[in-house]
Write a protein that holds these residues in place. Sequence first.
Motif, PDB file in Angstrom:
ATOM      1  N   GLY A 145       0.902  -0.843  -0.082  1.00  0.00           N
ATOM      2  CA  GLY A 145      -0.045   0.152  -0.081  1.00  0.00           C
ATOM      3  C   GLY A 145       0.713   1.231  -0.413  1.00  0.00           C
ATOM      4  O   GLY A 145       1.795   1.493  -0.515  1.00  0.00           O
ATOM      5  N   GLU A 146       0.157   2.441   0.131  1.00  0.00           N
ATOM      6  CA  GLU A 146       0.890   4.011   0.144  1.00  0.00           C
ATOM      7  C   GLU A 146       1.833   3.340   1.604  1.00  0.00           C
ATOM      8  O   GLU A 146       1.209   3.733   2.571  1.00  0.00           O
ATOM      9  CB  GLU A 146       0.095   4.602   0.147  1.00  0.00           C
ATOM     10  N   GLU A 147       2.558   4.540   1.648  1.00  0.00           N
ATOM     11  CA  GLU A 147       3.383   5.352   2.753  1.00  0.00           C
ATOM     12  C   GLU A 147       2.987   6.484   2.796  1.00  0.00           C
ATOM     13  O   GLU A 147       3.051   7.280   1.579  1.00  0.00           O
ATOM     14  CB  GLU A 147       4.497   5.030   2.565  1.00  0.00           C
ATOM     15  N   THR A 148       3.545   7.197   3.827  1.00  0.00           N
ATOM     16  CA  THR A 148       4.215   8.209   4.041  1.00  0.00           C
ATOM     17  C   THR A 148       5.630   9.099   4.652  1.00  0.00           C
ATOM     18  O   THR A 148       6.113   8.306   5.423  1.00  0.00           O
ATOM     19  CB  THR A 148       3.214   9.140   4.904  1.00  0.00           C
ATOM     20  N   VAL A 149       5.650   9.861   3.726  1.00  0.00           N
ATOM     21  CA  VAL A 149       7.249   9.966   4.059  1.00  0.00           C
ATOM     22  C   VAL A 149       6.773  11.610   4.650  1.00  0.00           C
ATOM     23  O   VAL A 149       5.835  12.275   4.260  1.00  0.00           O
ATOM     24  CB  VAL A 149       7.884  10.898   2.615  1.00  0.00           C
ATOM     25  N   VAL A 150       7.162  12.382   6.057  1.00  0.00           N
ATOM     26  CA  VAL A 150       6.598  12.904   6.763  1.00  0.00           C
ATOM     27  C   VAL A 150       8.242  14.118   6.909  1.00  0.00           C
ATOM     28  O   VAL A 150       8.962  13.492   7.320  1.00  0.00           O
ATOM     29  CB  VAL A 150       6.284  13.287   7.983  1.00  0.00           C
ATOM     30  N   PHE A 151       7.713  15.248   6.486  1.00  0.00           N
ATOM     31  CA  PHE A 151       8.987  16.543   7.244  1.00  0.00           C
ATOM     32  C   PHE A 151       9.254  16.800   8.220  1.00  0.00           C
ATOM     33  O   PHE A 151       7.477  17.781   7.422  1.00  0.00           O
ATOM     34  CB  PHE A 151       9.454  16.598   6.026  1.00  0.00           C
ATOM     35  N   GLN A 152       9.366  16.605   9.249  1.00  0.00           N
ATOM     36  CA  GLN A 152       9.071  17.620  10.555  1.00  0.00           C
ATOM     37  C   GLN A 152      10.099  19.025  11.272  1.00  0.00           C
ATOM     38  O   GLN A 152      11.589  18.505  11.098  1.00  0.00           O
ATOM     39  CB  GLN A 152       8.791  16.739  12.069  1.00  0.00           C
ATOM     40  N   LEU A 153       9.824  20.197  10.483  1.00  0.00           N
ATOM     41  CA  LEU A 153      10.798  20.886  11.087  1.00  0.00           C
ATOM     42  C   LEU A 153      10.220  21.474  12.763  1.00  0.00           C
ATOM     43  O   LEU A 153       9.646  21.424  13.246  1.00  0.00           O
ATOM     44  CB  LEU A 153       9.733  22.539  10.197  1.00  0.00           C
TER      45      LEU A 153
END
Length: 284
Positions: free
Chosen positions: A214-222
């Motif tokens: 399935g889909e994945e989520t790439v998170v950029f956290q400042l």
Amino acid sequence: MKKYKKWLAVMMTSFFVITSNLGIVPVLANPVQYEEGTATTVNASAADVEAEKAGDNTEDTLDITGGVYDRLTTLANPEDEEIPVTGVALDRNTLALTKDSTATLTAAITPLNATNKTVIFASDNEAVATVTGAVYDELTGTTNVTVCAIAAGSARITATTADGGKTSTCDVTVTDQSITKSFVILTDHKLVRDGGVSASVQIDLAEGAEPHSGEETVVFQLMKDNVPITLSAWVRDITSQEKITGYFNVDPADTSYTVKIYVLDRFDTDITEPIRLAESVTLK
């Protein structure tokens, strides 16, 4: 009796007309000052205000020295009266984290209009979990703090009010990642600081790992001084190496800004909830 009331009303009206014409303004005894919810200040005699609050007056509002006291309005305390804290509550009493992850705890004091709203946070086992970056939110009247998971184990976070020493606790459990990561994040660990801050990474399939369906989520956290500020996320079905860039419109000269990148099995504003599909990396 009706004639007497009518005569009295005429006499009172005449009194105010005469005194107004003479330039004399009647002054009510024992003036006290109250503040309406709209921050409009009105003056009234103590007796008139008490009568109005008790509902003894027949009118919905009472005109007093140019202002209006509304019995439906909740009156604030006089400015010189301190309002003590009666309690504090954290938004959660237990918290499960994995090593190197973070989460936010929120403390709310009662009453909301207490004079001293300061809340102090502490961990009884900083080798396992620490607290940092306590920030008071004027809009909600709450204080937020970041909990950082250092190593596997248990710790208790205690929120204590500066006024009255009221407390609330949250038990934190930190575990090591137990799943085999499906992806790896490839990067030179450097931010591009030009008109803002941008972070570019390549997400690749991990050799020998079980693929994620399935889909994945790439998170950029400042982050600023290791405190989460905001995040952006991209949802992808990653089947081969893919380059993704996150951009934040902040001062590029401020080196306290860093960006942490995660690959998760789904999107959630609380990034401690989804399963991590890659070891997180930090770009500076």
